[in-house]
Design a protein around this motif. Structure first.
Motif, PDB file in Angstrom:
ATOM      1  N   ALA A  37      43.804  11.665  44.856  1.00  0.00           N
ATOM      2  CA  ALA A  37      42.479  11.580  44.232  1.00  0.00           C
ATOM      3  C   ALA A  37      42.052  12.922  43.638  1.00  0.00           C
ATOM      4  O   ALA A  37      41.443  12.976  42.576  1.00  0.00           O
ATOM      5  N   ASN A  38      42.362  14.002  44.335  1.00  0.00           N
ATOM      6  CA  ASN A  38      42.038  15.354  43.861  1.00  0.00           C
ATOM      7  C   ASN A  38      43.309  16.178  43.813  1.00  0.00           C
ATOM      8  O   ASN A  38      44.293  15.855  44.480  1.00  0.00           O
ATOM      9  N   HIS A  39      43.267  17.264  43.043  1.00  0.00           N
ATOM     10  CA  HIS A  39      44.437  18.128  42.981  1.00  0.00           C
ATOM     11  C   HIS A  39      44.741  18.626  44.393  1.00  0.00           C
ATOM     12  O   HIS A  39      43.883  19.213  45.050  1.00  0.00           O
ATOM     13  N   ARG A  41      45.744  20.670  47.640  1.00  0.00           N
ATOM     14  CA  ARG A  41      45.684  22.082  47.996  1.00  0.00           C
ATOM     15  C   ARG A  41      46.931  22.517  48.755  1.00  0.00           C
ATOM     16  O   ARG A  41      47.129  23.679  49.018  1.00  0.00           O
ATOM     17  N   PRO A 110      44.140  22.897  37.323  1.00  0.00           N
ATOM     18  CA  PRO A 110      43.024  23.823  37.576  1.00  0.00           C
ATOM     19  C   PRO A 110      43.521  25.236  37.877  1.00  0.00           C
ATOM     20  O   PRO A 110      44.624  25.416  38.394  1.00  0.00           O
ATOM     21  N   TYR A 113      46.040  26.647  40.729  1.00  0.00           N
ATOM     22  CA  TYR A 113      46.898  25.559  41.184  1.00  0.00           C
ATOM     23  C   TYR A 113      48.043  25.402  40.196  1.00  0.00           C
ATOM     24  O   TYR A 113      47.926  25.747  39.033  1.00  0.00           O
ATOM     25  N   SER A 115      51.149  22.661  38.710  1.00  0.00           N
ATOM     26  CA  SER A 115      51.658  21.301  38.619  1.00  0.00           C
ATOM     27  C   SER A 115      52.840  21.319  37.658  1.00  0.00           C
ATOM     28  O   SER A 115      52.702  21.738  36.510  1.00  0.00           O
TER      29      SER A 115
END
Length: 126
Positions: A37-39, A41, A110, A113, A115
């Protein structure tokens, strides 16, 4: 008889094969076939089949591994996953090859972070 075919096809599913191999190689990394749901951590790998070919007795899927972590960590994780799948193909009972097609950075991750996506072409003997 039909139930046996369903169970057998599940055993040869490319996503499940990749998840099993990578979960064994990276026990501290979340390996999933669902987008978080969220990037994340912490290190996270999302596996999906994004293409490929099916012929009699051979499946040649293209797998996309979306790897999340710190900027450098995500790149290393994607490269490591590709390497682990290639190594596993040398001895795996169903998979006979795993070749890295490309490695791409997600420029929209972001700040702070990382990816990276690795696309891998597998050959699975059905």
């Amino acid at each position: 008889m039909e139930r046996e075919k369903i169970v057998e096809s599940m055993m040869n599913d490319a996503v499940d094969i990749c998840k099993a191999i990578l979960s064994g190689a990276y026990p501290d990394v979340m390996i999933s076939n669902e987008l978080p749901a969220n990037h994340p951590r912490k290190p996270y790998v999302m596996i999906s089949q994004t293409g490929g070919d099916e012929v009699d007795f051979i499946s040649q899927p293209i797998m996309t591994l979306q790897c999340f972590d710190s900027t450098d960590g995500a790149r290393r994780l994607a490269q490591g996953c590709a390497h682990m799948l290639a190594e596993a193909a040398l001895t795996h009972e169903l998979m006979s090859s795993a070749k890295l097609i490309n490695l791409m950075r997600d420029e929209y991750a972001p700040r702070g972070y990382g990816s990276y996506s690795a696309q891998i072409h597998l050959t699975i003997n059905e």
